[in-house]
Design an enzyme around this catalytic site. Structure first.
Site, PDB file in Angstrom:
ATOM      1  CG  HIS A  35      32.213 -55.394  27.564  1.00 46.16           C
ATOM      2  ND1 HIS A  35      32.653 -56.701  27.622  1.00 46.16           N
ATOM      3  CD2 HIS A  35      32.556 -54.945  26.330  1.00 46.16           C
ATOM      4  CE1 HIS A  35      33.226 -57.024  26.463  1.00 46.16           C
ATOM      5  NE2 HIS A  35      33.182 -55.979  25.674  1.00 46.16           N
ATOM      6  CG  HIS A  61      37.456 -53.545  23.658  1.00 46.90           C
ATOM      7  ND1 HIS A  61      37.213 -53.561  25.010  1.00 46.90           N
ATOM      8  CD2 HIS A  61      36.482 -54.296  23.106  1.00 46.90           C
ATOM      9  CE1 HIS A  61      36.144 -54.288  25.250  1.00 46.90           C
ATOM     10  NE2 HIS A  61      35.672 -54.753  24.112  1.00 46.90           N
ATOM     11  CG  ASP A  62      33.436 -52.870  22.476  1.00 44.12           C
ATOM     12  OD1 ASP A  62      33.794 -53.291  21.359  1.00 44.12           O
ATOM     13  OD2 ASP A  62      33.035 -53.624  23.393  1.00 44.12           O
ATOM     14  CD  GLU A  65      32.777 -53.283  17.057  1.00 39.72           C
ATOM     15  OE1 GLU A  65      33.953 -53.625  16.808  1.00 39.72           O
ATOM     16  OE2 GLU A  65      31.951 -54.025  17.616  1.00 39.72           O
ATOM     17  CG  ASP A  66      29.864 -50.639  20.334  1.00 41.09           C
ATOM     18  OD1 ASP A  66      29.558 -50.953  19.173  1.00 41.09           O
ATOM     19  OD2 ASP A  66      30.190 -51.468  21.198  1.00 41.09           O
ATOM     20  CG  ASP A 122      35.697 -58.179  23.264  1.00 40.82           C
ATOM     21  OD1 ASP A 122      34.841 -57.833  24.092  1.00 40.82           O
ATOM     22  OD2 ASP A 122      35.602 -57.927  22.036  1.00 40.82           O
TER      23      ASP A 122
HETATM   24  N1  LIG Z   1      27.179 -61.547  26.257  1.00 38.16           N
HETATM   25  C1  LIG Z   1      26.679 -60.289  26.223  1.00 38.16           C
HETATM   26  N2  LIG Z   1      27.091 -59.434  25.254  1.00 38.16           N
HETATM   27  C2  LIG Z   1      26.581 -58.183  25.249  1.00 38.16           C
HETATM   28  C3  LIG Z   1      25.650 -57.763  26.233  1.00 38.16           C
HETATM   29  N3  LIG Z   1      25.356 -56.468  25.982  1.00 38.16           N
HETATM   30  C4  LIG Z   1      26.072 -56.090  24.927  1.00 38.16           C
HETATM   31  N4  LIG Z   1      26.819 -57.116  24.453  1.00 38.16           N
HETATM   32  C5  LIG Z   1      27.706 -57.069  23.281  1.00 38.16           C
HETATM   33  O1  LIG Z   1      27.048 -57.742  22.215  1.00 38.16           O
HETATM   34  C6  LIG Z   1      28.039 -58.209  21.293  1.00 38.16           C
HETATM   35  C7  LIG Z   1      27.675 -59.614  20.862  1.00 38.16           C
HETATM   36  O2  LIG Z   1      26.404 -59.589  20.271  1.00 38.16           O
HETATM   37  P1  LIG Z   1      26.213 -59.806  18.737  1.00 38.16           P
HETATM   38  O3  LIG Z   1      24.756 -59.781  18.446  1.00 38.16           O
HETATM   39  O4  LIG Z   1      26.978 -61.031  18.326  1.00 38.16           O
HETATM   40  O5  LIG Z   1      26.930 -58.583  18.036  1.00 38.16           O
HETATM   41  P2  LIG Z   1      26.433 -57.104  17.709  1.00 38.16           P
HETATM   42  O6  LIG Z   1      26.331 -56.368  19.031  1.00 38.16           O
HETATM   43  O7  LIG Z   1      27.533 -56.602  16.836  1.00 38.16           O
HETATM   44  O8  LIG Z   1      25.112 -57.179  17.010  1.00 38.16           O
HETATM   45  C8  LIG Z   1      29.395 -58.130  21.961  1.00 38.16           C
HETATM   46  O9  LIG Z   1      30.094 -57.109  21.267  1.00 38.16           O
HETATM   47  P3  LIG Z   1      31.702 -56.960  21.298  1.00 38.16           P
HETATM   48  O10 LIG Z   1      32.152 -56.753  22.705  1.00 38.16           O
HETATM   49  O11 LIG Z   1      32.020 -55.937  20.282  1.00 38.16           O
HETATM   50  O12 LIG Z   1      32.333 -58.357  20.873  1.00 38.16           O
HETATM   51  P4  LIG Z   1      32.121 -59.314  19.601  1.00 38.16           P
HETATM   52  O13 LIG Z   1      31.043 -60.250  20.001  1.00 38.16           O
HETATM   53  O14 LIG Z   1      31.739 -58.446  18.437  1.00 38.16           O
HETATM   54  O15 LIG Z   1      33.419 -59.960  19.446  1.00 38.16           O
HETATM   55  C9  LIG Z   1      29.022 -57.773  23.435  1.00 38.16           C
HETATM   56  O16 LIG Z   1      29.954 -56.938  24.085  1.00 38.16           O
HETATM   57  C10 LIG Z   1      25.240 -58.694  27.238  1.00 38.16           C
HETATM   58  O17 LIG Z   1      24.432 -58.412  28.108  1.00 38.16           O
HETATM   59  N5  LIG Z   1      25.778 -59.943  27.191  1.00 38.16           N
HETATM   60 MN   LIG Z   2      33.820 -55.830  23.546  1.00 33.56          MN
END
Ligand SMILES: Nc1nc2c(ncn2[C@@H]2O[C@H](COP(=O)(O)OP(=O)(O)O)[C@@H](OP(=O)(O)OP(=O)(O)O)[C@H]2O)c(=O)[nH]1
Ligand SMILES: [Mn+2]
Length: 177
Positions: A35, A61-62, A65-66, A122
């Site tokens: 990602h 970037h993550d 947070e992660d 992102d």
């Molecule tokens: N579409 C998708 N997303 C996935 C997958 N695995 C992990 N993610 C991550 O999940 C986040 C979106 O899911 P949510 O349920 O909305 O958020 P959460 O992880 O904070 O609970 C994104 O975080 P983020 O990058 O921090 O972005 P943001 O949504 O917080 O802006 C994304 O990168 C996947 O298989 N598909």
């Molecule tokens: Mn991200």
């Protein structure tokens, strides 16, 4: 030796080590590092952006947070600009999820140009990922809600990068958002 090459490889290596035990939420369990690499690639290859600090921030970037990474650690290793961009795109995980989502919409217009590029890429990556496959446990409604919420964040990022924004608008249009 091109020092930008060295810097980018140091950065991607740091991110890969930090995310080494994490997987995406897809059924295949894709390595999480795909990602951040993909987000940096959107900015570079699709967006034509050459700002090395934006590309580094995209790779990182993550991490705050992660993973166990701190902003101070990023500042020490990669400098104040990269650390500041990552800080701008990092959600406060101590807050409830709905509050974090609301704050992204509220804060988006006030981010720096560099942070806006990372946020746009992102969202583009994650929306394409949702079109590719549904994360485990997500309903179709939850996917649609993510599109709606992402469109509200992206509205606050307009005027940052025309071609990346066009690609996002096309995905929203396909979903009727
Ligand atoms: N579409 C998708 N997303 C996935 C997958 N695995 C992990 N993610 C991550 O999940 C986040 C979106 O899911 P949510 O349920 O909305 O958020 P959460 O992880 O904070 O609970 C994104 O975080 P983020 O990058 O921090 O972005 P943001 O949504 O917080 O802006 C994304 O990168 C996947 O298989 N598909
Ligand atoms: Mn991200």
């Amino acid at each position: 030796m091109n020092s930008n090459t060295t810097v980018l490889l140091e950065t991607v290596n740091f991110a890969a080590e930090k995310h080494r035990n994490q997987r995406r939420k897809d059924v295949e369990g894709t390595p999480y590092i795909n990602h951040p690499i993909g987000v940096a690639r959107i900015i570079s290859y699709e967006g034509g952006v050459v700002d090395i600090e934006v590309l580094q921030a995209a790779l990182l970037h993550d991490t705050v947070e992660d993973t166990d990474t701190s902003i101070a650690e990023l500042e020490l290793i990669f400098g104040p600009t990269v650390a500041r961009i990552v800080q701008e795109v990092t959600d406060d995980k101590t807050l409830p999820k709905q509050e974090r989502k609301r704050l992204q919409v509220e804060h988006a217009p006030h981010c720096s140009h560099q942070a806006k590029l990372v946020k746009l890429a992102d969202k583009l990556y994650n929306l394409r990922d949702l079109n590719r496959c549904t994360p485990t446990g997500w309903t179709a409604e939850r996917v649609q809600e993510y599109f709606v919420w992402a469109s509200m964040v992206v509205r606050g990022l307009r005027g940052t990068h025309p071609t990346i924004e066009e690609k996002l608008e096309e995905l929203f249009k396909q979903r009727g958002v």
